[in-house]
Design an enzyme around this catalytic site. Structure first.
Site, PDB file in Angstrom:
ATOM      1  N   LYS A   1      -7.321   1.986  10.120  1.00 37.44           N
ATOM      2  CA  LYS A   1      -8.596   2.165   9.305  1.00 37.44           C
ATOM      3  C   LYS A   1      -9.550   1.165   9.353  1.00 37.44           C
ATOM      4  O   LYS A   1     -10.757   1.352   9.177  1.00 37.44           O
ATOM      5  CB  LYS A   1      -8.196   2.634   7.879  1.00 37.44           C
ATOM      6  CG  LYS A   1      -9.201   3.600   7.181  1.00 37.44           C
ATOM      7  CD  LYS A   1      -8.672   3.851   5.923  1.00 37.44           C
ATOM      8  CE  LYS A   1      -9.652   4.441   5.018  1.00 37.44           C
ATOM      9  NZ  LYS A   1      -8.911   5.142   3.555  1.00 37.44           N
TER      10      LYS A   1
ATOM     11  N   GLU B   1     -13.054   9.005  -1.469  1.00 41.22           N
ATOM     12  CA  GLU B   1     -11.832   8.797  -2.140  1.00 41.22           C
ATOM     13  C   GLU B   1     -12.002   8.681  -3.688  1.00 41.22           C
ATOM     14  O   GLU B   1     -11.399   9.474  -4.409  1.00 41.22           O
ATOM     15  CB  GLU B   1     -11.112   7.593  -1.593  1.00 41.22           C
ATOM     16  CG  GLU B   1     -10.420   8.101  -0.327  1.00 41.22           C
ATOM     17  CD  GLU B   1     -10.206   6.704   0.659  1.00 41.22           C
ATOM     18  OE1 GLU B   1     -10.200   5.671   0.098  1.00 41.22           O
ATOM     19  OE2 GLU B   1     -10.062   6.854   1.748  1.00 41.22           O
TER      20      GLU B   1
HETATM   21  N1  LIG Z   1       3.682  -3.266  -6.684  1.00 48.88           N
HETATM   22  C1  LIG Z   1       2.816  -3.517  -6.109  1.00 48.88           C
HETATM   23  N2  LIG Z   1       1.929  -4.588  -6.418  1.00 48.88           N
HETATM   24  C2  LIG Z   1       0.902  -4.955  -5.800  1.00 48.88           C
HETATM   25  N3  LIG Z   1       0.361  -4.228  -4.623  1.00 48.88           N
HETATM   26  C3  LIG Z   1       0.886  -3.199  -4.346  1.00 48.88           C
HETATM   27  C4  LIG Z   1       1.908  -2.764  -4.987  1.00 48.88           C
HETATM   28  N4  LIG Z   1       2.578  -1.568  -4.608  1.00 48.88           N
HETATM   29  C5  LIG Z   1       1.517  -1.380  -3.588  1.00 48.88           C
HETATM   30  N5  LIG Z   1       0.781  -2.408  -3.545  1.00 48.88           N
HETATM   31  C6  LIG Z   1      -0.394  -2.658  -2.468  1.00 48.88           C
HETATM   32  O1  LIG Z   1      -1.261  -1.294  -2.437  1.00 48.88           O
HETATM   33  C7  LIG Z   1      -1.744  -1.485  -1.014  1.00 48.88           C
HETATM   34  C8  LIG Z   1      -1.612   0.023  -0.469  1.00 48.88           C
HETATM   35  O2  LIG Z   1      -2.420   0.912  -1.405  1.00 48.88           O
HETATM   36  P1  LIG Z   1      -2.632   2.563  -1.047  1.00 48.88           P
HETATM   37  O3  LIG Z   1      -1.409   3.022  -0.778  1.00 48.88           O
HETATM   38  O4  LIG Z   1      -3.282   2.844  -2.544  1.00 48.88           O
HETATM   39  O5  LIG Z   1      -3.623   2.236   0.129  1.00 48.88           O
HETATM   40  P2  LIG Z   1      -4.282   2.936   1.151  1.00 48.88           P
HETATM   41  O6  LIG Z   1      -4.932   4.282   0.425  1.00 48.88           O
HETATM   42  O7  LIG Z   1      -3.496   3.305   2.330  1.00 48.88           O
HETATM   43  O8  LIG Z   1      -5.584   2.289   1.645  1.00 48.88           O
HETATM   44  P3  LIG Z   1      -6.990   2.514   1.394  1.00 48.88           P
HETATM   45  O9  LIG Z   1      -7.535   3.370   0.137  1.00 48.88           O
HETATM   46  O10 LIG Z   1      -7.605   1.002   1.460  1.00 48.88           O
HETATM   47  O11 LIG Z   1      -7.464   3.221   2.878  1.00 48.88           O
HETATM   48  C9  LIG Z   1      -1.014  -2.233  -0.274  1.00 48.88           C
HETATM   49  O12 LIG Z   1      -1.827  -3.541   0.096  1.00 48.88           O
HETATM   50  C10 LIG Z   1       0.149  -2.462  -0.850  1.00 48.88           C
HETATM   51  O13 LIG Z   1       0.685  -3.855  -0.776  1.00 48.88           O
HETATM   52 MG   LIG Z   2      -6.648   4.899  -0.611  1.00 49.69          MG
END
Ligand SMILES: Nc1ncnc2c1ncn2[C@@H]1O[C@H](COP(=O)(O)OP(=O)(O)OP(=O)(O)O)[C@@H](O)[C@H]1O
Ligand SMILES: [Mg+2]
Lengths: 171, 620
Positions: free
Chosen positions: B87, B184
């Site tokens: 992305k 989002e």
């Molecule tokens: N317990 C935690 N502590 C710190 N960071 C975390 C934890 N759990 C998940 N993350 C972090 O959250 C991020 C992923 O979050 P999420 O799944 O909301 O992102 P995404 O929706 O894929 O990304 P975006 O919205 O930016 O496109 C990763 O960087 C992950 O390392």
């Molecule tokens: Mg996201």
């Protein structure tokens, strides 16, 4: 040209019942918005896009004091856009120059609080100008006089945008 | 495919069946698909019951593609062919991609968008993303037991036009009917607002794997209105991983790492980061390909120190959005936290401090975006009774403008304008006898064009020779409900019109999408013609349904002759619908579309009249 007030069934006036406008805006949007037609045919989707665009434009114009005043003046045949080089009172211009110097000072001094201060003073000035514009347009029907006040208000809006941009340099 | 049902000609619309529609959160780290079943939004899990799909795609030399956990398991052994966080590359040139040096790929600097060389050939981010979407589409169809009528795909609110266009293309390439691109944080607000029946002004703070968004919304019964949005489409949990990675490289005095070691250390850095959310100290242990072992330990204080600037980087956009909305923190009723990275305690603390209140964490930050998207998809598909649906008003995140003399950007549509929006501006010629004009469309807040994102360049030719300044070229920007821009330029001073319409250059042309589709189907041994036929039938059926229900309600708006014309076009389409002639179906669909143009206009007018009339009665 379109009369934006007509679209919402409102009488053209600078004094605005914002709550009523907002209510009507939402009622119209809930009839024409593209979300209602996501599953419709091309013709309806196109018509919906055009209407929503127009309703948004009208709403934005009426909600913004400068644009609203300009629109009313245009309905009375005064186009502020064509008279850009109209002379402003010297005293007003000097004041504007001083404010811009103050702004530069705040930027070089990285002084966010000074910016906050300028903004709130500016907001008070704008309010008072808006009151005068309302009196000129709605009570006295003095459109030429209102035009001069609207030009001043436009200066203040521009200054506000500059202060806004300055925050980014200060932060 | 399932047989299409056709009602008897002239009959009013049948009580319409439930259309299968899904919401897809196409995340940097994880992707999800959700739908509304029996009125409840639910995330659809894979056959092993796992709701998340890691946004990771691995290409094999023989053309096979692994997506999700299977690809994730191999990211360290096959880093060059295993694309993570794609992305971040959507709609981006090589120059714009952060940490290129710490990404183990073979980048190809293609015009418009960066590409990656893999064992299966050079892949664009759009293709990689479409692999993720295809898997989610299959998952949804298997679990819902039918073809999808449409999907809402979410994008970061701060995505610019190029990134949105690329996302929509990925959807099309995956064979999805993209009903809408939804921001989002707006999706999160829908899910949160409906769940809690919230009213008032809320902020949504969304820090995901790769992007940061901050939106301020006004919630009222039946209305979700975005007042301002801000963010950073290049800031997320990944950057925290990078900080830990760099710290580890420095501490262990490592020389430049190869792709495998790099991927290993990055994975361990992320694990350490996540571990630190719940513990005071985290180990980082990696056996390098040289046989050396990196054995470090990082504590909370160090982690907070090395990531302090990142945390602070999220606060600028918060203040900017508040200023744009003309609000202060005291006006905000609650801050909804979204995205995995908001689990980090230092983020929670920083947000609490800035807003002077505890943020709201009472929903699953991983799922809320997909759930909100599913709810919106359900509305767009027409499954929600009209008295229970809602009005969603969103904005564009970045100003749109055009280059003028001296390399300056003239803003045409300012940021935070409610969409759909259009604005026109007049331009004129610079020289006597000038017959062509060049336009450069840009997006961003800066004054210099060089500091903005370039979206498209186009020439308007055929302007009749006139004195300088006499031509009147009207340039119209139209932004649709997806936040996508199209531009029209028209010379009209002499009555001679030269006109041109452009789509910004970052997206794929329809021809390119078709070619890619064809290639992927050849690969899957599927028949392109069968596909086209099926698609045209779905379009035709949709138009027939829509026309029938419009006629059922508003047939009185048409004169007898006009009604007859529409009904004839309906019958003509019904007649070709069962035959296997894709072209005939397409032509009859187009004809019905044309036949209903005037009808559509009148229905809109009627809707507005109804809205105003209703008001007057109500306010008496
Ligand atoms: N317990 C935690 N502590 C710190 N960071 C975390 C934890 N759990 C998940 N993350 C972090 O959250 C991020 C992923 O979050 P999420 O799944 O909301 O992102 P995404 O929706 O894929 O990304 P975006 O919205 O930016 O496109 C990763 O960087 C992950 O390392
Ligand atoms: Mg996201």
């Amino acid at each position: 040209m379109h009369n934006h007030f007509d679209l919402f069934g409102l009488a053209p006036a600078f004094a605005l019942d914002a709550a009523a406008l907002e209510r009507r805006y939402r009622e119209i949007q809930s009839q024409v918005h593209p979300d209602r037609f996501a599953h419709a045919g091309d013709a309806e989707r196109r018509a919906s896009l055009q209407w929503t665009t127009r309703v948004n434009e009208a709403y934005r114009t009426l909600m913004d004091p400068v644009q609203r005043a300009k629109h009313i003046l245009e309905l009375h045949g005064i186009d502020l856009g064509f008279e850009t080089n109209t002379q402003m009172p010297a005293e007003f211009l000097v004041q504007q120059l001083e404010l811009r110097e103050e702004l530069e000072g705040a930027v070089t001094g990285k002084d966010a609080e000074a910016l906050d201060r300028m903004r709130s003073e500016l907001a008070a000035n704008r309010k008072s100008l808006e009151r005068q514009i309302g009196e000129a347009i709605d009570s006295r029907k003095d459109y030429a006089g209102a035009a001069g006040l609207v030009r001043k208000l436009m200066f203040l809006h521009r200054l506000d945008a500059e202060i806004e941009a300055a925050y980014e340099e200060v932060e | 495919m399932a047989l299409l049902q056709i009602s008897e000609p002239g009959m009013s619309a049948a009580p319409h069946e439930h259309r299968l529609a899904v919401g897809i959160d196409l995340g940097t780290t994880n992707s999800l698909v959700a739908t509304v079943r029996s009125g409840v939004a639910t995330v659809l899990a894979d056959e092993l019951g796992r709701p998340l799909l890691p946004s990771i795609v691995r290409y094999h030399a023989d053309g096979r593609v692994d997506v999700g956990y299977a690809a994730q398991a191999k990211q360290a052994v096959d880093p060059k062919n295993t694309i993570v966080s794609v992305k971040r590359f959507m709609g981006r040139g090589l120059r714009d991609v952060a940490h290129v040096e710490n990404a183990p790929y073979d980048f190809v600097d293609a015009p418009g968008m960066v590409q990656v060389r893999t064992a299966a050939g050079v892949k664009s981010p759009v293709e990689v993303s479409s692999e993720i979407l295809k898997v989610l589409k299959l998952r949804a169809e298997a679990s819902l037991g039918g073809e999808l009528a449409g999907a809402v795909i979410t994008v970061p609110a701060y995505f610019d036009d190029a990134q949105r266009q690329a996302t929509k293309d990925a959807g099309k390439l995956a064979g999805l009917n993209v009903l809408r691109l939804l921001n989002e944080p707006t999706a999160a607000a829908i899910a949160y607002g409906l769940e809690n029946a919230s009213e008032g002004i809320y902020a949504v703070y969304d820090l995901g794997g790769g992007t940061f968004d901050l939106s301020i919304l006004k919630l009222a019964r039946g209305v979700f209105e975005v007042v301002a949005t801000s963010g950073d489409s290049m800031l997320g949990g990944d950057d925290f991983d990078q900080r830990v990675f760099c710290w580890a490289v420095e501490q262990a005095k490592l020389s430049p790492l190869g792709p495998r070691d790099m991927r290993q250390l990055l994975m361990k850095s992320r694990e350490a980061k996540e571990y630190l959310t719940y513990h005071g100290e985290a180990p980082i242990t990696v056996r390098l390909s040289s046989g050396d072992v990196v054995d470090l330990s990082i504590d909370t204080e160090t982690f907070c120190n090395i990531t302090q600037t990142l945390v602070r980087k999220t606060l600028g956009p918060v203040r900017k959005a508040l200023r744009d909305a003309g609000l202060t923190v005291d006006d905000i009723k609650g801050v909804v936290m979204v995205g995995g990275a908001t689990r980090m305690p230092q983020i929670q603390r920083a947000v609490a401090e800035l807003f002077r209140r505890d943020p709201l964490n009472n929903l699953d930050p991983d799922k809320v975006v997909a759930l909100g998207a599913a709810m919106q998809a359900n509305v767009l598909a027409g499954n929600q009774p009209t008295d229970q649906d809602w009005l969603l008003l969103d904005v564009i995140p970045l100003s749109l403008g055009i280059e003028t003399m001296g390399g300056l950007a003239e803003k045409i549509i300012p940021r935070n304008t409610t969409i759909p929006a259009a604005k026109a501006q007049e331009f004129t010629t610079f020289k006597d006898g000038q017959t062509a004009m060049s336009f450069h469309v840009v997006q961003g807040e800066r004054e210099l064009v060089a500091d903005c994102r370039s979206l498209a360049r186009f020439d308007l030719r055929g302007i009749p020779p006139m004195a300088a300044g006499a031509a009147r070229v009207r340039v119209t920007f139209q932004v649709d409900a997806d936040g996508l821009l199209s531009v029209t330029a028209r010379e009209a001073s002499t009555g001679i019109e030269a006109s041109i319409t452009v789509k910004p250059s970052y997206g794929l042309s329809d021809a390119e999408i078709e070619r890619m589709l064809r290639e992927s189907f050849e690969h899957a041994k599927e028949d392109v013609h069968a596909r086209a036929l099926a698609e045209h039938r779905v379009d035709a059926q949709r138009l027939l349904d829509a026309t029938r229900s419009a006629l059922a309600v508003d047939r009185a708006l048409l004169a007898p002759r006009e009604l007859e014309a529409v009904e004839n076009a309906v019958r003509a389409l019904e007649q070709v619908l069962t035959a296997n002639d894709a072209r005939a179906i397409k032509q009859a669909t187009d004809a019905l579309n044309r036949a209903t143009e005037e009808f559509a206009e009148r229905r809109m007018d009627e809707g507005i009249k109804r809205a105003l009339a209703g008001k007057k009665i109500g306010s008496l």
